[in-house]
Design a protein around this motif. Structure first.
Motif, PDB file in Angstrom:
ATOM      1  N   GLN A 154       0.827  -1.209   0.000  1.00  0.00           N
ATOM      2  CA  GLN A 154       0.000   0.000   0.000  1.00  0.00           C
ATOM      3  C   GLN A 154       0.861   1.258   0.000  1.00  0.00           C
ATOM      4  N   ASN A 155       1.964   1.237   0.746  1.00  0.00           N
ATOM      5  CA  ASN A 155       2.873   2.386   0.768  1.00  0.00           C
ATOM      6  C   ASN A 155       3.511   2.620  -0.599  1.00  0.00           C
ATOM      7  N   ILE A 156       3.915   1.532  -1.260  1.00  0.00           N
ATOM      8  CA  ILE A 156       4.496   1.647  -2.600  1.00  0.00           C
ATOM      9  C   ILE A 156       3.475   2.259  -3.546  1.00  0.00           C
ATOM     10  N   LYS A 157       2.243   1.758  -3.509  1.00  0.00           N
ATOM     11  CA  LYS A 157       1.186   2.286  -4.378  1.00  0.00           C
ATOM     12  C   LYS A 157       0.976   3.777  -4.137  1.00  0.00           C
ATOM     13  N   ARG A 158       0.759   4.137  -2.885  1.00  0.00           N
ATOM     14  CA  ARG A 158       0.484   5.537  -2.541  1.00  0.00           C
ATOM     15  C   ARG A 158       1.614   6.449  -3.014  1.00  0.00           C
ATOM     16  N   ASP A 159       2.850   6.027  -2.715  1.00  0.00           N
ATOM     17  CA  ASP A 159       4.001   6.858  -3.056  1.00  0.00           C
ATOM     18  C   ASP A 159       4.211   6.965  -4.559  1.00  0.00           C
ATOM     19  N   MET A 160       3.933   5.889  -5.300  1.00  0.00           N
ATOM     20  CA  MET A 160       4.081   5.957  -6.763  1.00  0.00           C
ATOM     21  C   MET A 160       3.074   6.907  -7.374  1.00  0.00           C
ATOM     22  N   TYR A 161       1.837   6.885  -6.893  1.00  0.00           N
ATOM     23  CA  TYR A 161       0.830   7.814  -7.407  1.00  0.00           C
ATOM     24  C   TYR A 161       1.265   9.259  -7.179  1.00  0.00           C
ATOM     25  N   MET A 162       1.883   9.505  -6.040  1.00  0.00           N
ATOM     26  CA  MET A 162       2.330  10.864  -5.728  1.00  0.00           C
ATOM     27  C   MET A 162       3.565  11.260  -6.533  1.00  0.00           C
ATOM     28  N   GLU A 163       4.443  10.304  -6.825  1.00  0.00           N
ATOM     29  CA  GLU A 163       5.715  10.582  -7.492  1.00  0.00           C
ATOM     30  C   GLU A 163       5.586  10.700  -9.017  1.00  0.00           C
ATOM     31  N   PHE A 164       4.696   9.907  -9.619  1.00  0.00           N
ATOM     32  CA  PHE A 164       4.590   9.830 -11.082  1.00  0.00           C
ATOM     33  C   PHE A 164       3.184  10.200 -11.527  1.00  0.00           C
ATOM     34  N   GLU A 165       3.041  11.369 -12.117  1.00  0.00           N
ATOM     35  CA  GLU A 165       1.707  11.822 -12.521  1.00  0.00           C
ATOM     36  C   GLU A 165       1.092  10.965 -13.623  1.00  0.00           C
ATOM     37  N   GLU A 166       1.919  10.283 -14.415  1.00  0.00           N
ATOM     38  CA  GLU A 166       1.381   9.480 -15.513  1.00  0.00           C
ATOM     39  C   GLU A 166       0.898   8.099 -15.081  1.00  0.00           C
ATOM     40  N   ILE A 167       1.146   7.715 -13.846  1.00  0.00           N
ATOM     41  CA  ILE A 167       0.711   6.401 -13.366  1.00  0.00           C
ATOM     42  C   ILE A 167      -0.760   6.467 -12.976  1.00  0.00           C
ATOM     43  N   GLU A 168      -1.538   5.562 -13.582  1.00  0.00           N
ATOM     44  CA  GLU A 168      -2.981   5.483 -13.336  1.00  0.00           C
ATOM     45  C   GLU A 168      -3.353   4.286 -12.464  1.00  0.00           C
ATOM     46  N   ASP A 169      -2.573   3.220 -12.535  1.00  0.00           N
ATOM     47  CA  ASP A 169      -2.899   2.001 -11.798  1.00  0.00           C
ATOM     48  C   ASP A 169      -1.607   1.305 -11.384  1.00  0.00           C
ATOM     49  N   VAL A 170      -1.508   0.955 -10.104  1.00  0.00           N
ATOM     50  CA  VAL A 170      -0.336   0.252  -9.586  1.00  0.00           C
ATOM     51  C   VAL A 170      -0.804  -1.061  -8.975  1.00  0.00           C
ATOM     52  N   GLN A 171      -0.187  -2.147  -9.413  1.00  0.00           N
ATOM     53  CA  GLN A 171      -0.410  -3.453  -8.801  1.00  0.00           C
ATOM     54  C   GLN A 171       0.894  -3.868  -8.145  1.00  0.00           C
ATOM     55  N   VAL A 172       0.821  -4.283  -6.892  1.00  0.00           N
ATOM     56  CA  VAL A 172       1.990  -4.802  -6.201  1.00  0.00           C
ATOM     57  C   VAL A 172       1.670  -6.244  -5.834  1.00  0.00           C
ATOM     58  N   LYS A 173       2.416  -7.165  -6.430  1.00  0.00           N
ATOM     59  CA  LYS A 173       2.205  -8.596  -6.190  1.00  0.00           C
ATOM     60  C   LYS A 173       3.229  -9.088  -5.182  1.00  0.00           C
TER      61      LYS A 173
END
Length: 108
Positions: free
Chosen positions: A59-78
């Protein structure tokens, strides 16, 4: 926006996140980073499998990626379970025999 690929930029970003993950015996690998769809797939391995707080890490990776990269729309962490084995490696001690379940894309 940089000329560097999204995957390369996400990998570089993940290397910065690795000290805490590695400190606990974990690994990570960027499986996909599609600039057209904004889809990013990160796979955690090592001791992340079966770790009681791997869902918090994800969840932390997802949240931080959304904040860091404006072009990211969907993050899956497996997080690994059983299934396919990847052999890609990237800098920062990541990669190797990371495995994840094919049963659920959101498997933690």
């Amino acid at each position: 926006m940089s000329d560097e690929s999204l995957k390369s930029r996400v990998e570089t970003w993940m290397v910065k996140q690795m000290p805490i993950i590695q400190m606990h015996g974990g690994t990570s690998m960027v499986r996909e980073a599609d600039p057209e769809t904004g889809q990013v797939v990160v796979e955690l391995g090592g001791t992340c499998s079966g770790c009681g707080i791997s869902n918090v890490t994800a969840q932390n990776i997802k949240r931080d990626m959304y904040m860091e990269f404006e072009e990211i729309e969907d993050v899956q962490v497996k997080v690994p379970s059983t299934g396919d084995t990847g052999a890609d490696t990237v800098e920062g001690g990541r990669g190797g025999d990371v495995q994840y379940s094919n049963e659920s894309a959101g498997h933690f």
